[in-house]
Write an enzyme that holds these catalytic residues in place. Structure first.
Site, mmCIF file in Angstrom:
data_model
loop_
_atom_site.group_PDB
_atom_site.id
_atom_site.type_symbol
_atom_site.label_atom_id
_atom_site.label_comp_id
_atom_site.label_asym_id
_atom_site.label_seq_id
_atom_site.Cartn_x
_atom_site.Cartn_y
_atom_site.Cartn_z
ATOM 1 C CG ASN A 160 -1.909 1.074 1.284
ATOM 2 O OD1 ASN A 160 -1.884 1.962 0.428
ATOM 3 N ND2 ASN A 160 -2.791 1.030 2.255
ATOM 4 C CD GLU B 257 -8.571 -1.978 3.718
ATOM 5 O OE1 GLU B 257 -7.946 -1.673 4.750
ATOM 6 O OE2 GLU B 257 -9.104 -1.143 2.981
ATOM 7 C CG HIS C 19 -13.182 2.456 2.930
ATOM 8 N ND1 HIS C 19 -13.965 3.370 3.607
ATOM 9 C CD2 HIS C 19 -11.893 2.805 3.152
ATOM 10 C CE1 HIS C 19 -13.171 4.255 4.209
ATOM 11 N NE2 HIS C 19 -11.916 3.930 3.944
ATOM 12 N NE ARG D 181 -10.851 11.679 4.067
ATOM 13 C CZ ARG D 181 -10.706 10.410 3.726
ATOM 14 N NH1 ARG D 181 -11.627 9.817 2.973
ATOM 15 N NH2 ARG D 181 -9.665 9.717 4.108
#
Ligand code: ADP
Length: 394
Positions: free
Chosen positions: A8, A382, A178, A239
């Site tokens: 990642n 993930e 996601h 956010r």
């Protein structure tokens, strides 16, 4: 047996996990931070022990070389030939990629085109892919997209109520993010429930620094809270989530900020940080709220209220729900947020047990046995999804 590395890559960081497949055993994992800055930090676990090295890492090529050298010098692997595949997390697949893909040169050209859809993250993803390609050109690399799982959304979910040509001409639509996490937890939920995914209506709440909710019917994402970018949907750490779009020119006028400046405020100075005025980190906010800080309490309330409403609307969208899933840093650990989100959902058959809700960081049902709707905490993974896709496609 094969070894697969999941990567990642961010603009100044590179996270990695090396797996033995198909056993899904994690051989090592770690993180390279502050790439291109002073005092870069390389953290890796060797025989279960964390090793940390502060050094100078000017770019991603050097970071990858350092990582690969370490894997052999620390005896984690005997030679680089043991690595059978590399999986890269990639932020955006647009409408081009509905599944992970073995990366060819023409894909990199496509990623460069798609980059305009995620200008904050994409260049770093491409840099990471190229850095591995430079050093290990013969080992297959797979791109795993954050958006791919949501490509099953029907047009009625993904289309904005804007002039239709904007969708056709500019690709303006909801993509969702996601996806790898929502897919993983939906598969685990099916296993834990002992029921096939095809029969299930799930609402997955991925609540970390970024947060998104997904409605998953029959194993397919049919709606999700993030949009054209990961700024949309619920309140997040920094956010804003959804706001009235007319606020953007209004804020520009009041503050003399440019559009880009306002966007920066919405991405980095809003959410729980904006409301609380002191932190984006839920742990800080929980502590302050318990000590009577009103703004911290308000940040908790705003955050949980938005998630609560998404659950109601997605239950309506699917004509019911079989299980609600909580995952990521907050979803896995915060009994406070789970309690606030779940309060007042009894009308739709959600009966949760405050004692079971105390669970932290492990798989658990937190509903009462008689609850028609199950509530499940599932730590996301993930990286294992990336490793599985590398194994499946190479
Ligand atoms: P990212 O989106 O960066 O991957 P994470 O999934 O790591 O984020 O989630 C980070 C969030 O999880 C932070 O707001 C953090 O405060 C919260 N969190 C982590 N552990 C706990 C905990 N024990 N209790 C409450 N919140 C927690």
């Amino acid at each position: 047996m094969t070894k697969v590395i999941a990567i990642n890559a961010g603009s100044s960081s590179l996270k990695f996990q090396l797996f033995e497949m198909p056993e899904e055993e994690v051989i090592t994992k770690g993180l390279i931070e502050r790439i291109g800055l002073d005092n870069s930090v390389f953290t890796i676990s060797v025989n279960g022990e964390k090793q940390k090295e502060v050094t100078n890492i000017p770019n991603h090529d050097v970071a990858v070389k350092l990582l690969l050298d370490k894997l052999t010098s620390a005896g984690i692997i005997n030679s680089l030939d043991e690595i059978n595949g590399i999986g890269h997390r990639v932020i955006h697949g647009g409408e081009v990629y509905t599944d992970s893909v073995v990366i060819k040169n023409e894909d990199i050209a496509k990623f460069e085109e798609l980059s305009e859809l995620a200008p904050l993250h994409y260049p770093a993803n491409i840099t990471g892919i190229k850095a591995f390609q430079n050093i290990l050109p013969n080992i297959p690399a797979v791109a795993v997209f954050d958006t791919a799982f949501h490509q099953t959304m029907p047009e009625s979910s993904f289309l904005y109520s804007l002039p239709y040509d904007y969708y056709k001409d500019f690709g303006i639509r909801k993509y969702g993010f996601h996806g790898t996490s929502h897919k993983y937890v939906s598969q685990r939920a099916s296993e834990m429930l002992g029921r096939p995914l095809e029969q299930l209506r799930l609402i997955s709440c991925h609540l970390g620094n970024g947060a998104s909710i997904a409605a998953i019917e029959g194993g397919n994402s049919i709606d999700t809270s993030m949009g054209f970018t990961p700024l949309a949907g619920v309140t997040m750490g920094t956010r804003s989530g959804n706001i009235d779009p007319a606020l953007i020119p209004f804020i520009m006028e009041k503050t003399n900020l440019t559009a880009e400046g306002v966007l920066n405020v919405l991405n980095k100075q809003s959410g729980m940080l904006g409301v609380s005025g002191f932190s984006s980190d839920l742990r800080d906010i929980e502590i302050q709220s318990a000590e009577g800080n009103e703004r911290a309490r308000l940040a908790l309330d705003v955050f949980s209220n938005r998630i609560h409403k998404y659950i109601g609307s997605y239950a309506a969208r699917m004509n019911g729900v079989d299980a609600i899933i909580f995952t990521a840093g907050i979803g896995e650990n915060s009994d406070v947020i789970r309690a606030e989100v779940l309060k007042g959902l009894e009308f739709m058959g959600v009966y949760w047990d405050p004692a079971l809700n105390k669970t932290r960081g492990e798989e658990a049902f937190i509903n009462y046995p008689h609850s028609p709707v199950k509530v499940i905490v599932i730590p996301t993974d993930e990286e294992v999804m990336i490793a599985r896709d590398v194994t499946r496609l190479t």
